[in-house]
Design a protein around this motif. Structure first.
Motif, mmCIF file in Angstrom:
data_model
loop_
_atom_site.group_PDB
_atom_site.id
_atom_site.type_symbol
_atom_site.label_atom_id
_atom_site.label_comp_id
_atom_site.label_asym_id
_atom_site.label_seq_id
_atom_site.Cartn_x
_atom_site.Cartn_y
_atom_site.Cartn_z
ATOM 1 N N ARG A 342 47.162 40.749 44.563
ATOM 2 C CA ARG A 342 48.358 41.583 44.700
ATOM 3 C C ARG A 342 48.736 41.810 46.163
ATOM 4 N NH1 ARG A 342 47.663 46.636 43.176
ATOM 5 N NH2 ARG A 342 45.458 46.658 42.629
ATOM 6 N N PHE A 343 47.847 41.430 47.082
ATOM 7 C CA PHE A 343 48.125 41.634 48.505
ATOM 8 C C PHE A 343 48.471 40.310 49.176
ATOM 9 C CE2 PHE A 343 46.364 42.964 52.871
ATOM 10 C CZ PHE A 343 47.555 43.549 53.235
ATOM 11 N N ASN A 344 47.502 39.423 49.350
ATOM 12 C CA ASN A 344 47.769 38.175 50.071
ATOM 13 C C ASN A 344 48.741 37.264 49.335
ATOM 14 O OD1 ASN A 344 46.554 37.763 52.728
ATOM 15 N ND2 ASN A 344 44.610 38.220 51.722
ATOM 16 N N LEU A 345 48.540 37.058 48.069
ATOM 17 C CA LEU A 345 49.450 36.177 47.333
ATOM 18 C C LEU A 345 50.862 36.735 47.306
ATOM 19 C CD1 LEU A 345 47.204 34.966 44.372
ATOM 20 C CD2 LEU A 345 48.128 33.579 46.223
ATOM 21 N N ALA A 346 50.983 38.048 47.211
ATOM 22 C CA ALA A 346 52.307 38.671 47.202
ATOM 23 C C ALA A 346 53.020 38.505 48.541
ATOM 24 C CB ALA A 346 52.181 40.154 46.865
ATOM 25 N N LEU A 347 52.235 38.284 49.614
ATOM 26 C CA LEU A 347 52.819 38.102 50.944
ATOM 27 C C LEU A 347 53.054 36.630 51.269
ATOM 28 C CD1 LEU A 347 50.661 40.705 52.906
ATOM 29 C CD2 LEU A 347 53.073 40.921 52.291
ATOM 30 N N GLY A 348 52.719 35.742 50.334
ATOM 31 C CA GLY A 348 52.893 34.317 50.566
ATOM 32 C C GLY A 348 51.718 33.657 51.239
ATOM 33 N N ASN A 349 50.563 34.362 51.311
ATOM 34 C CA ASN A 349 49.359 33.806 51.908
ATOM 35 C C ASN A 349 48.484 33.151 50.848
ATOM 36 O OD1 ASN A 349 50.074 34.939 54.423
ATOM 37 N ND2 ASN A 349 49.093 36.875 53.885
ATOM 38 N N LEU A 350 47.549 32.329 51.284
ATOM 39 C CA LEU A 350 46.574 31.771 50.355
ATOM 40 C C LEU A 350 45.654 32.872 49.848
ATOM 41 C CD1 LEU A 350 45.401 28.480 52.155
ATOM 42 C CD2 LEU A 350 47.085 28.718 50.334
ATOM 43 N N PRO A 351 45.090 32.709 48.658
ATOM 44 C CA PRO A 351 44.115 33.686 48.173
ATOM 45 C C PRO A 351 42.827 33.610 48.982
ATOM 46 C CG PRO A 351 44.195 31.807 46.693
ATOM 47 C CD PRO A 351 45.310 31.619 47.683
ATOM 48 N N LEU A 352 42.161 34.745 49.110
ATOM 49 C CA LEU A 352 40.902 34.776 49.848
ATOM 50 C C LEU A 352 39.755 34.152 49.068
ATOM 51 C CD1 LEU A 352 40.865 38.407 51.339
ATOM 52 C CD2 LEU A 352 41.445 36.282 52.510
ATOM 53 N N ARG A 353 39.801 34.273 47.754
ATOM 54 C CA ARG A 353 38.663 33.870 46.929
ATOM 55 C C ARG A 353 39.022 32.667 46.062
ATOM 56 N NH1 ARG A 353 34.538 37.720 46.182
ATOM 57 N NH2 ARG A 353 34.855 39.662 47.350
ATOM 58 N N SER A 354 38.060 31.780 45.899
ATOM 59 C CA SER A 354 38.284 30.586 45.080
ATOM 60 C C SER A 354 38.545 30.948 43.628
ATOM 61 C CB SER A 354 37.081 29.640 45.172
ATOM 62 O OG SER A 354 35.883 30.277 44.740
ATOM 63 N N SER A 355 37.988 32.057 43.152
ATOM 64 C CA SER A 355 38.164 32.460 41.757
ATOM 65 C C SER A 355 39.596 32.867 41.441
ATOM 66 C CB SER A 355 37.216 33.618 41.424
ATOM 67 O OG SER A 355 37.418 34.707 42.302
ATOM 68 N N GLU A 356 40.415 33.109 42.467
ATOM 69 C CA GLU A 356 41.799 33.520 42.226
ATOM 70 C C GLU A 356 42.680 32.381 41.731
ATOM 71 O OE1 GLU A 356 43.569 36.202 45.263
ATOM 72 O OE2 GLU A 356 41.551 36.279 46.099
ATOM 73 N N LYS A 357 42.179 31.157 41.801
ATOM 74 C CA LYS A 357 42.983 30.011 41.344
ATOM 75 C C LYS A 357 43.293 30.098 39.857
ATOM 76 C CE LYS A 357 39.155 26.787 40.380
ATOM 77 N NZ LYS A 357 38.062 27.770 40.545
ATOM 78 N N ASP A 358 42.531 30.892 39.133
ATOM 79 C CA ASP A 358 42.733 31.017 37.691
ATOM 80 C C ASP A 358 43.592 32.222 37.319
ATOM 81 O OD1 ASP A 358 41.052 28.783 37.208
ATOM 82 O OD2 ASP A 358 39.279 30.058 37.389
ATOM 83 N N THR A 359 44.147 32.912 38.296
ATOM 84 C CA THR A 359 44.944 34.101 38.001
ATOM 85 C C THR A 359 46.414 33.741 37.795
ATOM 86 O OG1 THR A 359 45.414 34.559 40.328
ATOM 87 C CG2 THR A 359 43.388 35.505 39.421
ATOM 88 N N LEU A 360 47.117 34.594 37.084
ATOM 89 C CA LEU A 360 48.556 34.417 36.908
ATOM 90 C C LEU A 360 49.282 34.564 38.243
ATOM 91 C CD1 LEU A 360 49.149 36.397 33.576
ATOM 92 C CD2 LEU A 360 49.096 33.917 33.897
#
Length: 429
Positions: A342-360
């Motif tokens: 909800r923070f980095n992805l919402a700002l257009g940044n890559l996710p910090l964690r590899s596990s976030e690749k499976d999130t909506l």
């Protein structure tokens, strides 16, 4: 992200390291999770992301009413944070948590003011291995101290303008491209008389100049340092810099940016065919409505290593276990899989964690920024990191100056890098 070198502040920070504040590893020993605590968080963010940070701080407070988090950008420009931290160390007004460029990590560690999180991050609930290896390396000093947690991850990849390739009737770059392929395409795409170039490079002499060389150095089997001795002036380093020199000087297919600030807009506007840059470009590219593609960097003998420039949340020690413990808990929450989405992805940044690749959230991010998936996958090619060592900033300044001289035809790679190594030799003593 784009990084600058602030040598004066670095020197002051190193001087602070003469008076460390107690046991950094056990700074949270005796922490009472129910104690009333007020934390100061320098976010280093722009207006939009500062608003998000404030909302997240308020959300954490609602979950932990005894913890109040005072947010501030810390400085008008993130580049100025290092200078402000240095002044705050002297005055005793430094924050509990601060955003920091990864290139500052060595100086901040040497200040003696940081916590050592090396035991904390290895707790199973923290999920340290879920962060990219290059980001974990940046947060870790050469003697094993972990001074912070990744705040932003990125890497350099090849971004190209499809329309320029179509006009030149060239096939698009692929993940298997060599540097010879890259050079040939850049030469074909270039028409300097009409302000069109195949590629670009910064010759401002800043960290943006320096860190673009490191992938080529590593691909050729070289290292930045051996221990605390500069080794970028090896045959591998000379070969890496020669790869760039022939495009800038011989082919004249490389736009040389004197400021760090021009080559990206020229790419967005269709004057440059390819740039080696990071995911921060994607928002501007979307605004420019540019038809683009992203591949991993060209390789040498099949090696496509890249460099990552992760930024950190650095945690500081105030000899107060409750502040230390609360800051650890907050950063663990902030960088958790669900909150980071909800923070980095919402700002257009890559996710910090590899596990976030499976999130909506990641699915939505890739839908909005199609090149994001390529940058995320390219993190696997970031196998080494810039050394987290006091003196890196000074060395970077010398290396950046050497690169600039070579690309402007004012020096040969071997001579320029040898001079930079000699000038850098005192930085790590």
């Amino acid at each position: 992200m784009r990084l600058t070198t602030l040598v004066g502040a670095a020197v002051m920070l190193s001087a602070c390291g003469l008076n460390p504040l107690g046991d950094a590893k056990n700074a949270a020993s005796g922490y009472d999770p129910d104690a009333d605590v007020t934390l100061t968080w320098w976010t280093g963010q722009t207006t939009e992301s500062e608003d998000k940070a404030e909302r997240l701080a308020a959300e954490y407070h609602s979950l932990h009413p005894n913890v109040t988090i005072k947010t501030s950008a810390g400085a008008t420009l993130t580049d100025d944070l290092l200078t402000k931290l240095s002044a705050a160390f002297t005055a005793g007004t430094y924050p509990d948590i601060s955003y920091a460029y990864g290139s500052w990590a060595g100086e901040l560690a040497d200040s003696g003011r940081t916590q050592d999180l090396s035991d904390y991050v290895l707790q199973p609930s923290f999920g340290w291995s879920d962060f990219p290896e290059s980001a974990r390396q940046t947060a870790t000093t050469i003697d094993g101290k972990v001074i912070g947690v990744p705040a932003l991850v990125d890497n350099l990849a090849l971004i190209y303008n499809k329309s320029m390739f179509d006009d030149a009737q060239l096939p698009y770059p692929t993940d298997d491209w060599s540097w010879e392929d890259f050079r040939a395409a850049a030469k074909t795409l270039s028409d300097p008389a009409n302000d069109r170039y195949g590629t670009a490079y910064s010759v401002a002499g800043t960290e943006d100049t320096t860190w673009h060389l490191w992938p080529l150095l590593w691909q050729h089997g070289g290292d930045i340092l051996r221990g605390k001795i500069p080794s970028f002036n090896s045959p591998a380093g000379v070969a890496a810099l020669e790869t760039l020199r022939v495009m800038a000087v011989d082919d004249k297919s490389m736009y040389l940016d004197q400021t760090d600030e021009k080559y990206s807009p020229l790419f967005w506007s269709g004057h440059i065919g390819m740039i080696m840059s990071g995911p921060w470009e994607l928002l501007q590219i979307a605004n420019a409505n540019l038809d683009y593609g992203v591949t991993r960097l060209p390789g040498y003998r099949g090696d496509h290593q890249t460099v990552s420039g992760p930024d950190l949340w650095v945690l500081f020690n105030h000899r107060d276990p409750n502040r230390a413990g609360a800051s650890r808990d907050f950063i663990k929450w902030l960088t958790s899989k669900d909150v980071d989405a909800r923070f980095n992805l919402a700002l257009g940044n890559l996710p910090l964690r590899s596990s976030e690749k499976d999130t909506l959230d990641f699915t939505a991010y890739v839908g909005e920024y199609p090149g994001g998936k390529a940058f995320f996958d390219n993190l696997a090619n970031a196998k080494k990191s810039r050394p987290t060592l006091a003196g890196y900033s000074e060395m970077s300044r010398h290396v950046g100056a050497a690169i600039a001289k070579v690309l402007q035809g004012k020096a040969d790679p071997d001579v320029a890098l040898e001079q930079a190594a000699t000038e850098s030799s005192d930085a790590f003593r």
